[in-house]
Design an enzyme around this catalytic site. Structure first.
Site: not given
Length: 102
Positions: A17, A21, A40, A74-75
């Protein structure tokens, strides 16, 4: 406006993960910024695999951009390591602000 939400990572995918990112697609970053998302951050609770996200918004939330092709891509890219809805969007729960200090 600042918002927060939580999502769930599948156990054992913490490193992957973070890697994904760290290598976020430039076009996805640009889309977020163009839609007013800034400052963010996503935090991980390693005990529960819960992801906690906070973002400043001057327009749409990142969660409101699901109709765009890049967010859908992306999902799909992230679906194998996160708990998702049938449309591959991450299952997320908005969180209520109960305290803030500048």
């Amino acid at each position: 406006m600042k918002t927060a939400f939580k999502m769930k990572l599948k156990p054992g995918f913490e490193v992957e993960y973070k890697k994904r990112h760290d290598e976020i697609w430039p076009e996805l970053s640009a889309l977020l910024k163009e839609n007013g998302v800034s400052d963010y951050s996503i935090f991980l609770d390693e005990e529960t695999s819960t992801l906690f996200a906070v973002q400043q918004q001057n327009g749409n939330s990142s969660q409101d951009l699901g109709s765009t092709a890049i967010v859908q891509k992306w999902w799909a890219y992230m679906a194998d390591i996160m708990e998702t809805n049938p449309d591959q969007s991450p299952i997320s729960q908005p969180l209520t602000l109960v305290f803030h200090l500048d």
